[in-house]
Design an enzyme around this catalytic site. Structure first.
Site: not given
Length: 299
Positions: A196-197
């Site tokens: 989830d960057l």
């Protein structure tokens, strides 16, 4: 006592139902318990996202930190394991952790300097790619949830979901994404992924220009980590540039990275359809643009 942000309460109840309601009800006592247990002092305004309450604190020796209180689930339970393995290389440092509740004490970064505030979107994409290069250097530990299992589940669920997509072109795109995943599913990779960057999960720090926060870690192929930077600040005309730039920085095989990016599109489309929501236009457009940019169909 702490005030529970209304938006956090709403998100927990919406996404986690009764478990979320119970988590919100327990938060004041949970916060008080860990403030006392770890000898912490309040040091700023509480912050929150969709799933966690983050309290700026100081340790007894004056070290600035944040207390992160969150509902322990299959995504968050791997977070302390990943942060301990990364040990500050590209990510926030873990200072303490309570296994039963998932509560963490983390180094305090500069929440006022978020990568999302950087006006140059291309530079932001490159920052994310450079951070991922650090994070992916670490092999995933045994027991970490695995992309292979996620891929198998997606492929199993796809036929039922396709029957529920009314638009023929969208249905064909989703089917093609599944076909692409099927071709790489037997080699799902072994790197420690963030999952989830995006630019709101990157903060500045004194010890490094930028550091990643909030991983939802899993073991797998680095190509599965590209989608957030493609969808963030979405610009259809920029999809191919971002994909090419990130695969170059990370040294990825573009065909495999493309297949696993289609995997993220498939994952999102499955979720939306199963929850009775329309497919995300950005997801479908990412699939179209990558197909057009490569001259290849998703399969």
């Amino acid at each position: 006592m702490i005030d529970i942000p209304a938006k956090l309460a709403e998100a927990q109840i919406k996404f986690n139902k009764e478990a979320g309601r119970a988590f919100i009800a327990a938060l004041p006592d949970l916060a008080a318990d860990f403030m006392a247990r770890w000898d912490l002092r309040p040091a700023g305004t509480p912050m929150h996202g969709v799933s966690a309450l983050v309290l700026p604190v100081d340790r007894a020796d004056g070290t600035p930190a944040v207390l992160k209180l969150q509902l322990r689930d299959h995504e968050s339970e791997g977070e302390p394991i990943a942060l301990r393995l990364w040990n500050g290389d590209g990510a926030v440092r873990l200072l303490d952790h309570d296994e039963p509740t998932g509560t963490m004490l983390l180094e305090r970064l500069d929440s006022s300097r978020m990568l999302a505030h950087t006006p140059d979107v291309h530079e932001g994409v490159l920052v994310v790619a450079r951070l991922l290069a650090h994070l992916h250097a670490t092999p995933a530990p045994p027991g970490m949830r695995h992309l292979g299992d996620i891929a198998a589940s997606m492929l199993e669920r796809t036929p039922a979901v396709l029957d529920r997509i009314p638009d023929p072109e969208a249905r064909r795109l989703v089917a093609d994404c599944a076909a692409a995943v099927r071709e790489v599913a037997d080699e799902p990779g072994d790197r420690l992924l963030h999952w989830d960057l995006h630019d709101e999960n990157v903060l500045a720090a004194d010890r490094a220009p930028w550091l990643a926060i909030d991983p939802k870690p899993l073991a797998g192929d680095p190509g599965f980590d590209l989608w957030p930077a493609l969808a963030n600040n979405f610009d259809p005309g920029d999809v191919v540039w971002r994909f090419d730039a990130m695969t170059e920085v990370l040294g990825l095989d573009r065909a495999r990275a493309r297949a696993w990016t289609y995997g993220r599109v498939l994952q999102n489309c499955l979720w939306e359809t199963e929850e009775g929501r329309p497919l995300g236009e950005a997801d479908l457009e990412i699939a179209r643009r990558l197909r057009g940019g490569s001259g290849e169909a998703p399969r």
